[in-house]
Design a protein around this motif. Structure first.
Motif, PDB file in Angstrom:
ATOM      1  N   VAL A 119       0.583   6.650  37.559  1.00 54.09           N
ATOM      2  CA  VAL A 119       2.036   6.809  37.549  1.00 54.09           C
ATOM      3  C   VAL A 119       2.759   5.464  37.646  1.00 54.09           C
ATOM      4  N   HIS A 120       2.143   4.497  38.302  1.00 51.23           N
ATOM      5  CA  HIS A 120       2.782   3.208  38.565  1.00 51.23           C
ATOM      6  C   HIS A 120       3.321   2.538  37.300  1.00 51.23           C
ATOM      7  N   GLU A 121       2.581   2.584  36.224  1.00 53.42           N
ATOM      8  CA  GLU A 121       3.001   1.911  34.994  1.00 53.42           C
ATOM      9  C   GLU A 121       4.353   2.405  34.481  1.00 53.42           C
ATOM     10  N   ASN A 122       4.617   3.696  34.610  1.00 57.11           N
ATOM     11  CA  ASN A 122       5.899   4.247  34.161  1.00 57.11           C
ATOM     12  C   ASN A 122       7.067   3.646  34.917  1.00 57.11           C
ATOM     13  N   TYR A 123       6.870   3.391  36.200  1.00 57.72           N
ATOM     14  CA  TYR A 123       7.950   2.863  37.021  1.00 57.72           C
ATOM     15  C   TYR A 123       8.024   1.340  36.973  1.00 57.72           C
ATOM     16  N   ALA A 124       6.921   0.680  36.729  1.00 57.33           N
ATOM     17  CA  ALA A 124       6.895  -0.788  36.704  1.00 57.33           C
ATOM     18  C   ALA A 124       7.803  -1.333  35.614  1.00 57.33           C
ATOM     19  N   GLU A 125       8.003  -0.564  34.555  1.00 59.70           N
ATOM     20  CA  GLU A 125       8.829  -1.016  33.446  1.00 59.70           C
ATOM     21  C   GLU A 125      10.256  -0.469  33.503  1.00 59.70           C
ATOM     22  N   ASP A 126      10.585   0.311  34.514  1.00 66.56           N
ATOM     23  CA  ASP A 126      11.910   0.900  34.652  1.00 66.56           C
ATOM     24  C   ASP A 126      12.881  -0.151  35.193  1.00 66.56           C
ATOM     25  N   GLU A 127      13.847  -0.529  34.371  1.00 65.89           N
ATOM     26  CA  GLU A 127      14.780  -1.595  34.748  1.00 65.89           C
ATOM     27  C   GLU A 127      15.638  -1.220  35.951  1.00 65.89           C
ATOM     28  N   ILE A 128      16.038   0.034  36.059  1.00 65.96           N
ATOM     29  CA  ILE A 128      16.872   0.460  37.183  1.00 65.96           C
ATOM     30  C   ILE A 128      16.105   0.322  38.490  1.00 65.96           C
ATOM     31  N   VAL A 129      14.854   0.765  38.496  1.00 67.80           N
ATOM     32  CA  VAL A 129      14.024   0.684  39.693  1.00 67.80           C
ATOM     33  C   VAL A 129      13.727  -0.775  40.038  1.00 67.80           C
ATOM     34  N   THR A 130      13.409  -1.584  39.033  1.00 65.72           N
ATOM     35  CA  THR A 130      13.098  -2.996  39.266  1.00 65.72           C
ATOM     36  C   THR A 130      14.309  -3.730  39.836  1.00 65.72           C
ATOM     37  N   ARG A 131      15.484  -3.503  39.252  1.00 69.68           N
ATOM     38  CA  ARG A 131      16.704  -4.153  39.743  1.00 69.68           C
ATOM     39  C   ARG A 131      17.031  -3.691  41.157  1.00 69.68           C
ATOM     40  N   ALA A 132      16.918  -2.385  41.403  1.00 65.36           N
ATOM     41  CA  ALA A 132      17.225  -1.847  42.735  1.00 65.36           C
ATOM     42  C   ALA A 132      16.269  -2.414  43.777  1.00 65.36           C
ATOM     43  N   LYS A 133      14.985  -2.501  43.446  1.00 66.63           N
ATOM     44  CA  LYS A 133      13.995  -3.027  44.387  1.00 66.63           C
ATOM     45  C   LYS A 133      14.328  -4.467  44.761  1.00 66.63           C
ATOM     46  N   THR A 134      14.608  -5.290  43.764  1.00 66.06           N
ATOM     47  CA  THR A 134      14.932  -6.694  44.016  1.00 66.06           C
ATOM     48  C   THR A 134      16.162  -6.807  44.904  1.00 66.06           C
ATOM     49  N   HIS A 135      17.191  -6.057  44.584  1.00 66.05           N
ATOM     50  CA  HIS A 135      18.440  -6.093  45.351  1.00 66.05           C
ATOM     51  C   HIS A 135      18.220  -5.608  46.786  1.00 66.05           C
ATOM     52  N   MET A 136      17.547  -4.481  46.939  1.00 67.20           N
ATOM     53  CA  MET A 136      17.378  -3.901  48.267  1.00 67.20           C
ATOM     54  C   MET A 136      16.467  -4.742  49.150  1.00 67.20           C
ATOM     55  N   MET A 137      15.425  -5.323  48.583  1.00 67.57           N
ATOM     56  CA  MET A 137      14.532  -6.183  49.369  1.00 67.57           C
ATOM     57  C   MET A 137      15.311  -7.386  49.916  1.00 67.57           C
ATOM     58  N   LYS A 138      16.242  -7.870  49.126  1.00 65.83           N
ATOM     59  CA  LYS A 138      17.029  -9.037  49.531  1.00 65.83           C
ATOM     60  C   LYS A 138      18.109  -8.656  50.546  1.00 65.83           C
ATOM     61  N   VAL A 139      18.891  -7.652  50.231  1.00 67.79           N
ATOM     62  CA  VAL A 139      20.053  -7.285  51.052  1.00 67.79           C
ATOM     63  C   VAL A 139      19.654  -6.637  52.375  1.00 67.79           C
ATOM     64  N   LEU A 140      18.641  -5.774  52.350  1.00 70.72           N
ATOM     65  CA  LEU A 140      18.270  -5.034  53.549  1.00 70.72           C
ATOM     66  C   LEU A 140      17.063  -5.623  54.275  1.00 70.72           C
ATOM     67  N   ALA A 141      16.476  -6.652  53.716  1.00 68.28           N
ATOM     68  CA  ALA A 141      15.278  -7.265  54.305  1.00 68.28           C
ATOM     69  C   ALA A 141      14.193  -6.214  54.545  1.00 68.28           C
ATOM     70  N   ILE A 142      13.964  -5.397  53.531  1.00 63.43           N
ATOM     71  CA  ILE A 142      12.915  -4.385  53.604  1.00 63.43           C
ATOM     72  C   ILE A 142      11.570  -5.094  53.582  1.00 63.43           C
ATOM     73  N   GLN A 143      10.704  -4.706  54.481  1.00 62.84           N
ATOM     74  CA  GLN A 143       9.381  -5.324  54.527  1.00 62.84           C
ATOM     75  C   GLN A 143       8.516  -4.746  53.428  1.00 62.84           C
ATOM     76  N   GLU A 144       7.824  -5.633  52.729  1.00 63.55           N
ATOM     77  CA  GLU A 144       6.902  -5.190  51.697  1.00 63.55           C
ATOM     78  C   GLU A 144       5.622  -4.712  52.379  1.00 63.55           C
ATOM     79  N   ILE A 145       5.124  -3.562  51.936  1.00 62.86           N
ATOM     80  CA  ILE A 145       3.895  -3.032  52.514  1.00 62.86           C
ATOM     81  C   ILE A 145       2.815  -2.985  51.449  1.00 62.86           C
ATOM     82  N   SER A 146       1.620  -3.386  51.831  1.00 59.63           N
ATOM     83  CA  SER A 146       0.549  -3.520  50.842  1.00 59.63           C
ATOM     84  C   SER A 146      -0.066  -2.183  50.464  1.00 59.63           C
ATOM     85  N   ASP A 147      -0.137  -1.241  51.378  1.00 60.85           N
ATOM     86  CA  ASP A 147      -0.751   0.054  51.090  1.00 60.85           C
ATOM     87  C   ASP A 147       0.121   1.182  51.636  1.00 60.85           C
ATOM     88  N   PRO A 148       1.182   1.473  50.907  1.00 56.95           N
ATOM     89  CA  PRO A 148       2.124   2.492  51.402  1.00 56.95           C
ATOM     90  C   PRO A 148       1.475   3.860  51.497  1.00 56.95           C
TER      91      PRO A 148
END
Length: 148
Positions: A119-148
């Protein structure tokens, strides 16, 4: 720790959560009187999603530190994070978490990992998800987790 007010204070974050992750804070004000949880504890609907389900902070103490439950419109419920910070870290890392539950073979973690690889490949190319992830990681200081 990320607080609910951190999300509510930013229209851009609210929009990112709704568009990329189907976590719609604007839907929290809907009618959720149908929700009944046992054992009974106080809860706060913090967001809704497009199929009529809801995300709740549930339990005792400060809402920001309470476990997050996902309740479907069909009456199923489950814990999706120990608190809001953990839930957001999981959602940002695995925006397809609901798909993984469907293909989990009854909750088998190994099956979920296999499904994630597909399933990951479908989302890896989704521009909305990619943009949201970048923005949210920066603004909210969300911790990246290696094995969710």
């Amino acid at each position: 720790m990320i607080k609910l007010t951190d999300l509510q204070d930013s229209r851009a974050v609210i929009d990112d959560l709704a568009q990329a992750y189907d976590f719609d804070i604007d839907r929290a004000s809907g009618n959720y009187s149908w929700i009944r949880i046992s054992p009974e504890h106080r809860f706060l609907v913090i967001a809704g999603e497009s199929t009529g389900g809801a995300f709740l902070a549930y339990g005792n103490g400060d809402f920001d530190g309470m476990p997050i439950l996902y309740v479907t419109s069909e009456g199923q419920a489950g814990k999706v994070g120990s608190n809001l910070s953990e839930f957001l870290a999981i959602v940002v890392a695995v925006p397809y978490w609901q798909d993984l539950l469907k293909f989990s073979g009854g909750g088998d973690l190994a099956e979920m990992r296999r499904a994630a690889a597909l399933v990951h490949e479908n989302y890896a190319e989704d521009e909305i998800v990619t943009r949201a992830k970048t923005h949210m990681m920066k603004v909210l200081a969300i911790q990246e987790i290696s094995d969710p």
